[in-house]
Design an enzyme around this catalytic site. Structure first.
Site, short mmCIF file in Angstrom:
data_model
loop_
_atom_site.label_atom_id
_atom_site.label_comp_id
_atom_site.label_asym_id
_atom_site.label_seq_id
_atom_site.Cartn_x
_atom_site.Cartn_y
_atom_site.Cartn_z
N ARG A 165 -3.80 3.11 8.43
CA ARG A 165 -3.96 1.69 7.54
C ARG A 165 -2.66 0.60 7.66
O ARG A 165 -1.67 1.08 7.35
CB ARG A 165 -4.63 1.92 6.29
CG ARG A 165 -5.68 2.47 6.08
CD ARG A 165 -6.17 2.40 4.74
NE ARG A 165 -7.58 3.04 4.58
CZ ARG A 165 -8.02 4.34 4.29
NH1 ARG A 165 -6.97 5.19 4.18
NH2 ARG A 165 -9.21 4.62 4.11
N CYS B 152 5.78 -40.58 -9.47
CA CYS B 152 4.09 -40.77 -9.74
C CYS B 152 3.71 -40.67 -7.91
O CYS B 152 4.38 -40.82 -7.24
CB CYS B 152 4.00 -42.07 -10.09
SG CYS B 152 4.51 -42.39 -11.82
N GLY C 87 -8.37 -6.94 3.89
CA GLY C 87 -9.29 -7.17 4.95
C GLY C 87 -8.95 -7.84 6.38
O GLY C 87 -9.37 -8.00 7.22
N MET D 45 -5.95 -7.20 8.11
CA MET D 45 -5.49 -6.51 9.34
C MET D 45 -6.26 -5.07 9.50
O MET D 45 -7.31 -5.04 8.74
CB MET D 45 -4.02 -5.83 9.00
CG MET D 45 -3.13 -7.49 8.97
SD MET D 45 -1.29 -7.03 8.60
CE MET D 45 -1.26 -6.46 7.15
N SER E 166 10.53 -44.69 -11.38
CA SER E 166 9.76 -43.90 -11.04
C SER E 166 9.52 -43.90 -9.63
O SER E 166 9.44 -45.06 -9.01
CB SER E 166 8.36 -44.44 -11.74
OG SER E 166 7.17 -43.55 -11.31
N ARG F 130 -3.58 -1.30 -6.36
CA ARG F 130 -2.82 -2.60 -5.95
C ARG F 130 -3.21 -3.76 -7.05
O ARG F 130 -4.34 -3.60 -7.79
CB ARG F 130 -3.11 -3.16 -4.56
CG ARG F 130 -4.58 -3.80 -4.43
CD ARG F 130 -4.88 -4.00 -3.00
NE ARG F 130 -6.21 -4.13 -2.86
CZ ARG F 130 -6.69 -4.50 -1.60
NH1 ARG F 130 -6.05 -4.54 -0.45
NH2 ARG F 130 -8.17 -4.65 -1.32
N TYR G 29 10.50 -36.52 -15.34
CA TYR G 29 9.10 -36.13 -15.48
C TYR G 29 8.14 -36.24 -14.20
O TYR G 29 8.92 -36.89 -13.13
CB TYR G 29 8.44 -37.01 -16.60
CG TYR G 29 8.56 -38.61 -16.28
CD1 TYR G 29 7.15 -39.00 -15.44
CD2 TYR G 29 9.49 -39.20 -16.63
CE1 TYR G 29 7.61 -40.33 -15.06
CE2 TYR G 29 9.38 -40.64 -16.19
CZ TYR G 29 8.50 -41.10 -15.35
OH TYR G 29 8.51 -42.55 -15.06
N LYS H 110 0.90 -1.12 0.00
CA LYS H 110 -0.05 -0.01 0.04
C LYS H 110 1.05 1.32 0.11
O LYS H 110 0.55 2.03 -0.84
CB LYS H 110 -0.87 -0.06 1.17
CG LYS H 110 -1.94 1.07 1.28
CD LYS H 110 -2.55 1.35 2.46
CE LYS H 110 -3.57 0.04 2.80
NZ LYS H 110 -4.87 -0.09 1.96
N HIS I 85 -16.26 -7.48 1.17
CA HIS I 85 -14.95 -8.58 1.85
C HIS I 85 -15.43 -9.87 1.06
O HIS I 85 -14.43 -10.61 0.77
CB HIS I 85 -15.18 -8.35 3.13
CG HIS I 85 -14.31 -9.48 3.90
ND1 HIS I 85 -14.57 -10.60 4.39
CD2 HIS I 85 -12.84 -9.39 4.14
CE1 HIS I 85 -13.66 -11.21 4.87
NE2 HIS I 85 -12.51 -10.63 4.80
N GLU J 116 10.05 -46.79 -4.05
CA GLU J 116 9.00 -46.50 -3.03
C GLU J 116 9.35 -46.95 -1.69
O GLU J 116 8.49 -46.81 -0.87
CB GLU J 116 7.70 -47.13 -3.42
CG GLU J 116 7.32 -48.51 -3.66
CD GLU J 116 6.19 -48.80 -4.82
OE1 GLU J 116 5.28 -48.08 -4.36
OE2 GLU J 116 6.27 -49.59 -5.45
#
Length: 875
Positions: free
Chosen positions: A92, A828, A101, A103, A761, A336, A848, A22, A452, A742
């Protein structure tokens, strides 16, 4: 230059870390010569120092503040603390990242009972009393911690007694009674309203600092991934007044429609109101375009249009503007980057590339991966009959069904136990953020498109309907009355954030898609930047076709066990498992092979020309067997067993810890014929494709390997099956054999396993289970509590645990490539579609990721973000 304070004339937009968003933007607008009321920023460094000192400010801070106040006085001709024409200021918050909204704000600071009398004679008694009652409420709640309810009850009582609907309809005497009653709230709670304006200012700045750590602000930062260490700035600015009569107003505007992305000014304004009235939704405002014809506002509207265009071009981004018109003169209070829906984000990014404002890389970085996922939300199927019980404003698109709840606390509780709820409120405030976060949608009786509820819901991708005036909500009783219907807590409704409809019960939904030209362009640009390929987890031809439509570059995981649960196949699978002789097992396997050939053929055909990684059967075999006595008796009759014998056999196959028993490659090691059957089916399907002129690229993955010997033996079975099928068919098709890492041991001996594998994988679901000793089937009973209490930062089955699981992935990847440089490495599991995890995988050098078909577009964009961030870090 002062150490802790910066005047608006001393900063630029580049100073966001020091001045907060701000303050930096106010400084930038001042630099651009826009009509910004004078002011200054108490920096984020001062806030961090405040917390480091345990709640004490640097010694010179107040001296710097006094000098900055004097500069405002010189610019405005008003003196702070004067009793006749006092300088009034707003205080503010303003953090590095926008937290709308979350603070606190205090307006009209500097008024006292003495200055109310003097200032009232100059500016008008009604106006000054209105300003003072707002200060009493805001200051008491924000700076001294008084509850909101007494002040709200005073205003409610005043309106009811006067027989009016809105605050601005109260006359002078009624407003004076409100002020007297509001002043009396202070001693009732053991505090006094400070009569010294400088003490008001001191307490207000400290209150803004403290608001950084309120429950709602912390919850918002956690939801948005914002660091807790940044702190907030406090912006002190000369007040301009939108409540000075019928030629004054306050409003909020966007330079483009935040729901659709359409260009043109979009917003709302309220005549004779201060800014908090607009965002709080206390009164339903007017559309911004009506301002062009409103008496006294025509010139201000044209100036606002010009400024909006100038700011969007300057920032090269859609802007969210706050403004005040004081007696026909326009003042800019904030700009903003505007929160917007996923549809709007994509459209805005692509159109700005077309306009030459940004390049494709910037466009890709502007759209978050999770926003793409929101485009996959369902819509209401209007071909079905609907009972529409009310209509409000279409504040945030998307449709959702949920059970009514009336408080934020109830929404949070119900969300934790897995109930989909819609939060219904007269209007929402910042305190309702946890409830909005937990709910699937929001419905309010008051408030506009920039209230809001609307702004927060849009930013989170949740459907919202606001300003639904027909709603009569009794929060305490948990009752909603609307157009002859009376609904109670947990009754089912549907809201449509695209049209503003409120529908009784559950509505039929239609799936969304990603076929817009903007999305196609955006994902195409993302593909130009990303290094990680994206595959899909798909077990059926339909899943494979869907994945390909969404841009998958192959299948990274085809779970063959899912193919055996179909009605006509499960009995055959059970016969194979329970076979008492090799001939019985061979007969069952022959029938299963026929099914599997058709399955793999359909998937290869759908993914023609792309790799398909097929995992051999993985789960414990007892999962295929019946559990109830009735099912066991029926199966016994079908396969010619005595019921007691089959019951004993089924029970003998139960495992104390089924995820660590006879599953994965162990089934193939004990029964090589099972692996042989699946390999033959894969190769027969590939040959069938070849004979039809289609290119199949099979990759066979052996699961749950923990020793090199397991993979070596299973690979030998696969290779032998290939030689047999290819020899019989007279063709040869290229294929790969690899494994799923795994088990922690597999990661640690990956260099040895790599001798027999063409690819790895990493199965991060099981790797998480076995590394962290967490069962994904059972951990749900306590994971939420662990996350709430800060023991775990996030659900490790959704976002990769870098400290444990992530290190094993990196070890396995590096050791695998060390032994075999051409090894392909992939991921995966659920983590394959998580943007936070994808960034980690990108930095780990994987080839990948693989995820559900629906999340393929998300993964594509996330992989591009990871590459762009990596590139930026390298610079």
């Amino acid at each position: 230059m002062a150490l802790w304070v910066r005047r608006f004339t001393e900063g630029t937009a580049a100073d966001r870390d020091l001045l907060g968003g701000k303050g930096a933007n106010l400084a930038e607008m001042t630099r651009l010569g826009l009509p910004v009321p004078p002011g200054f920023t108490v920096t984020t460094e001062a806030c961090r120092s405040f917390f480091e000192r345990g709640g004490d400010v640097p010694e010179t801070l107040w001296d710097e503040v006094a000098c900055a106040i004097e500069a405002i006085s010189e610019a405005t001709g008003r003196q702070f603390g004067d009793e006749r024409e006092p300088l009034l200021v707003s205080v503010r918050s303003g953090a590095r990242f926008s937290m709308p909204g979350m603070m606190d704000t205090i307006l009209n600071l500097g008024l006292t009972p003495a200055s109310v009398e003097g200032f009232g004679q100059v500016a008008g008694e009604r106006f000054v009393l209105d300003a003072f009652r707002r200060l009493l409420h805001m200051f008491g709640h924000v700076a001294l911690g008084l509850p909101d309810e007494p002040f709200e009850e005073i205003m409610t009582h005043a309106r009811q007694s006067a027989g009016v609907q809105h605050d601005n309809e109260l006359n002078v005497e009624q407003m004076r009674a409100v002020v007297d009653a509001s002043l009396a709230v202070y001693p009732e709670h053991g505090v006094e309203f400070p009569l010294d304006p400088w003490e008001q200012l001191r307490l207000a700045v400290l209150a803004v600092f403290n608001s950084w750590n309120t429950e709602r602000a912390v919850a918002y930062r956690e939801a948005e991934g914002i660091s807790h260490d940044l702190g907030t700035a406090a912006n002190v600015q000369a007040m301009v007044f939108g409540n000075l009569g019928d030629t004054s107003a306050s409003g909020v505007a966007f330079t483009r429609d935040p729901s659709t992305g359409a260009p043109g000014l979009f917003g709302e304004y309220l005549i004779n109101a201060q800014g908090e009235d607009v965002v709080a939704g206390i009164r339903t405002p007017f559309p911004i375009e009506e301002m062009a014809q409103a008496p006294g506002f025509e010139a201000a509207y044209q100036e606002l249009l010009t400024i909006a265009g100038k700011l969007e071009t300057h920032y090269r981004e859609m802007q969210d503007l706050e403004f005040t018109v004081e007696r026909s003169k326009l003042y800019m209070l904030q700009t903003r980057t505007g929160k917007r829906t996923a549809d709007a984000a994509a459209r805005i990014a692509v159109e700005m590339v077309e306009q030459g404002l940004i390049d494709p890389k910037t466009a890709v970085s502007r759209v978050e991966p999770d926003q793409i996922e929101r485009l996959l939300h369902p819509r209401i199927d209007d071909r079905e009959s609907l009972e529409v019980i009310a209509r409000g404003l279409p504040a945030s698109p998307g449709a959702v069904t949920g059970r009514l709840v009336f408080t934020s606390e109830d929404a949070v509780y119900q969300g934790r136990v897995g109930v989909s709820v819609i939060l219904v409120r007269p209007e929402t405030s910042a305190d309702d953020f946890p409830g909005i976060n937990a709910a699937v949608g929001v419905l309010t009786a008051r408030g506009g498109m920039t209230s809001h509820a609307a702004v927060v819901a849009r930013g989170m991708g949740k459907p919202a309907v606001t300003g639904c005036a027909d709603l009569d909500i009794d929060v305490k009783a948990g009752v909603l009355k609307v157009n002859g219907h009376e609904l109670s807590s947990h009754d089912l409704i549907t809201i449509d954030g695209a049209t503003g409809r409120v529908i009784l019960g559950a509505a039929q939904m239609r799936p969304a898609d990603l076929n817009s030209a903007e999305i196609r362009s955006l994902l195409s640009w993302a593909d130009d930047e990303r290094r990680l390929k994206v595959r899909a987890n798909a077990d059926t031809p339909e899943d494979a076709r869907r994945a390909r439509r969404f841009g998958a570059e192959g299948i990274g995981l085809c779970r063959t066990e899912h193919m055996f649960f179909a009605t006509e196949r499960l009995p055959v699978m059970r016969k194979m498992i329970l076979a008492r002789t090799e001939d019985e097992r061979a007969e069952a396997l022959e029938r299963l092979e026929a099914f599997q050939v058709d399955d793999f053929y359909g998937i290869f055909k759908a993914m023609e020309g792309l790799p398909v990684t097929i995992r051999t059967v993985d789960p414990p075999l007892h999962e295929f067997l019946p559990t109830s006595g009735t099912e066991i008796k029926a199966l016994a009759a079908e396969i010619g067993w005595r019921s007691n014998d089959l019951t004993a056999r089924v029970h003998s196959m139960r495992e104390e810890n089924p995820m660590l028993g006879l599953r994965g490659c162990r089934v193939g090691v004990i029964w090589p014929e099972v692996t042989r059957m699946q390999a033959r089916a894969i190769f027969r399907a590939a040959v069938r494709c070849h004979n039809e002129g289609l290119k199949a690229i099979p990759e066979i993955m052996i699961p749950l390997v923990s020793t090199p010997e397991e993979l070596k033996r299973q690979k030998a079975v696969v290779d032998a099956a290939a030689e047999q099928v290819f020899g019989d068919a007279g063709v040869r098709i290229e294929y790969l054999v690899g494994t799923m890492i795994e088990v922690p041991r597999a990661a640690l001996v990956a260099d040895e396993i790599a001798e027999h594998a063409a690819f790895f994988s990493f199965g991060t679901n099981d790797l998480t289970q076995t590394t962290m000793a967490l069962s994904r089937d059972d951990a749900g009973s306590f994971l939420a509590a662990y996350i709430d209490r800060g023991i775990l930062p996030s659900d490790p089955f959704r976002t990769i645990d870098q400290a444990g699981v992530g290190q094993l992935v990196q070890i396995g990847a590096s050791r695998g490539r060390m032994r075999k440089p051409a090894l392909k490495l992939g991921i995966c599991g659920e983590h394959g579609g998580d943007p936070a995890s994808i960034e980690f995988f990108h930095r780990s050098g994987l080839d990948y990721v693989s995820c559900s078909p629906f999340r393929v577009p998300v993964a594509r964009l996330a992989a591009a973000h990871a590459a762009l961030e990596f590139e930026a870090a390298d610079r």
